[in-house]
Design an enzyme around this catalytic site. Sequence first.
Site, mmCIF file in Angstrom:
data_model
loop_
_atom_site.group_PDB
_atom_site.id
_atom_site.type_symbol
_atom_site.label_atom_id
_atom_site.label_comp_id
_atom_site.label_asym_id
_atom_site.label_seq_id
_atom_site.Cartn_x
_atom_site.Cartn_y
_atom_site.Cartn_z
ATOM 1 C CB THR A 57 -0.964 0.020 1.201
ATOM 2 O OG1 THR A 57 -0.244 0.213 2.406
ATOM 3 C CG2 THR A 57 -1.781 -1.256 1.273
ATOM 4 C CG ASP A 58 5.041 3.207 1.704
ATOM 5 O OD1 ASP A 58 4.544 4.120 2.397
ATOM 6 O OD2 ASP A 58 6.168 3.284 1.170
ATOM 7 C CG PHE A 162 -44.978 13.867 1.959
ATOM 8 C CD1 PHE A 162 -44.547 13.102 0.881
ATOM 9 C CD2 PHE A 162 -45.216 13.223 3.169
ATOM 10 C CE1 PHE A 162 -44.357 11.730 0.997
ATOM 11 C CE2 PHE A 162 -45.024 11.849 3.293
ATOM 12 C CZ PHE A 162 -44.598 11.110 2.207
ATOM 13 N NE ARG A 179 -42.181 17.938 1.759
ATOM 14 C CZ ARG A 179 -41.844 16.673 1.829
ATOM 15 N NH1 ARG A 179 -41.958 16.001 2.968
ATOM 16 N NH2 ARG A 179 -41.391 16.031 0.782
ATOM 17 C CD GLN A 222 -40.098 8.922 -1.536
ATOM 18 O OE1 GLN A 222 -40.262 10.128 -1.339
ATOM 19 N NE2 GLN A 222 -40.380 8.013 -0.609
ATOM 20 C CG ASN A 248 -37.236 14.610 3.678
ATOM 21 O OD1 ASN A 248 -37.011 15.807 3.562
ATOM 22 N ND2 ASN A 248 -38.450 14.098 3.629
ATOM 23 C CG HIS A 250 -37.593 15.480 8.453
ATOM 24 N ND1 HIS A 250 -38.309 15.166 7.321
ATOM 25 C CD2 HIS A 250 -37.112 14.302 8.924
ATOM 26 C CE1 HIS A 250 -38.259 13.866 7.117
ATOM 27 N NE2 HIS A 250 -37.528 13.311 8.073
HETATM 28 O O1 LIG Z 1 -40.640 13.300 0.489
HETATM 29 C C1 LIG Z 1 -40.964 12.521 1.409
HETATM 30 N N1 LIG Z 1 -40.972 11.180 1.196
HETATM 31 C C2 LIG Z 1 -41.321 10.290 2.170
HETATM 32 O O2 LIG Z 1 -41.314 9.051 1.947
HETATM 33 C C3 LIG Z 1 -41.669 10.809 3.427
HETATM 34 N N2 LIG Z 1 -42.049 10.237 4.612
HETATM 35 C C4 LIG Z 1 -42.236 11.245 5.497
HETATM 36 O O3 LIG Z 1 -42.578 11.078 6.693
HETATM 37 N N3 LIG Z 1 -42.005 12.453 4.914
HETATM 38 C C5 LIG Z 1 -41.641 12.205 3.624
HETATM 39 N N4 LIG Z 1 -41.285 13.045 2.615
#
Ligand SMILES: O=c1[nH]c(=O)c2[nH]c(=O)[nH]c2[nH]1
Length: 301
Positions: A57-58, A162, A179, A222, A248, A250
């Site tokens: 590796t050296d 959502f 959101r 998604q 995600n 939040h």
């Molecule tokens: O864009 C989202 N996809 C999810 O599958 C999901 N599930 C969740 O609680 N919030 C969100 N937001």
Amino acid sequence: MAIHLGANQYGKAENRVVRIYRDTPRHQIRDLNVSTALRGDFEDAHTTGDQSDVLPTDTQKNTAFAFAKEKGIGAIEDYALTLGAHFLDASPAAQGARVEVEEYAWDRIQVDGQGHDHSFVRTGGGVRNTVVNVEGRGTDRKTYVVSGISDLVVLKSTGSEFHGFLKDEYTTLPETNDRILATSLVARWRYDHTEVDWDKSYDEIKGLLLSRFATIHSLALQQTLYGMGSAVLEQHPEVAEIKFSAPNKHHFLVDLSPFGTENPGEVFIAADRPYGLIEATVTRDDASDAGSAWHAVPGFC
Ligand SMILES: O=c1[nH]c(=O)c2[nH]c(=O)[nH]c2[nH]1
């Protein structure tokens, strides 16, 4: 008890290769994180301790630094391709070589409206990377390139909904038509071949991912990812498939009603953990065989 050696590979991880081009007073910098690995018939190295087939590796580390000077660093894909082919040629027992490169980009510091000659500030907006896998010898050689971006932190303050999701006795999430949508995106795309203008392709794909994130009216992360991936495949024939991993991030509306204050989507708490983790692959129906392109690329479904 019958036991045997399973899958194995070895190499030098995270060589921090910094190359300064100083041929003129206006310097240039390339700042890389380079990981190399060989896989193949390294049975003896493990079972008897005989290291005669092992290119240390050296040595792999030294080569990564030496090539930065001797061959220079163009697109990270070209640097990784050169290293991968070299390691496979230099190691007769190896069946495959893997080279991963991350690039930390720097901008010139602006002084009196001019970019300074030799002072830089780290660029935001994601870390470019590539993973090159080279296998086989002679006419059997196969080369795979997966490039991508990580830590691309993006947020839209509206244009995200959502609702309509499945509910059971544990569902408390309120439906929403407005959101914040935020993520720290990891995207990796597999190239169909190696006749690619790597820098141009990367710049355009990054731009496309950002513009689609901005313009898709999101019904879920998604759907946003699928839209981003589809746009890349539609506009970049050199890309066979693209994978995403997107936390995600939040943002919860803060309840200001105890203070007699309304909060119509203005003050949020950015939650750290837990986060939804949304992962998806978008592929051409007639995509080429992935072979070992995704070998040892963790973090994707
Ligand atoms: O864009 C989202 N996809 C999810 O599958 C999901 N599930 C969740 O609680 N919030 C969100 N937001």
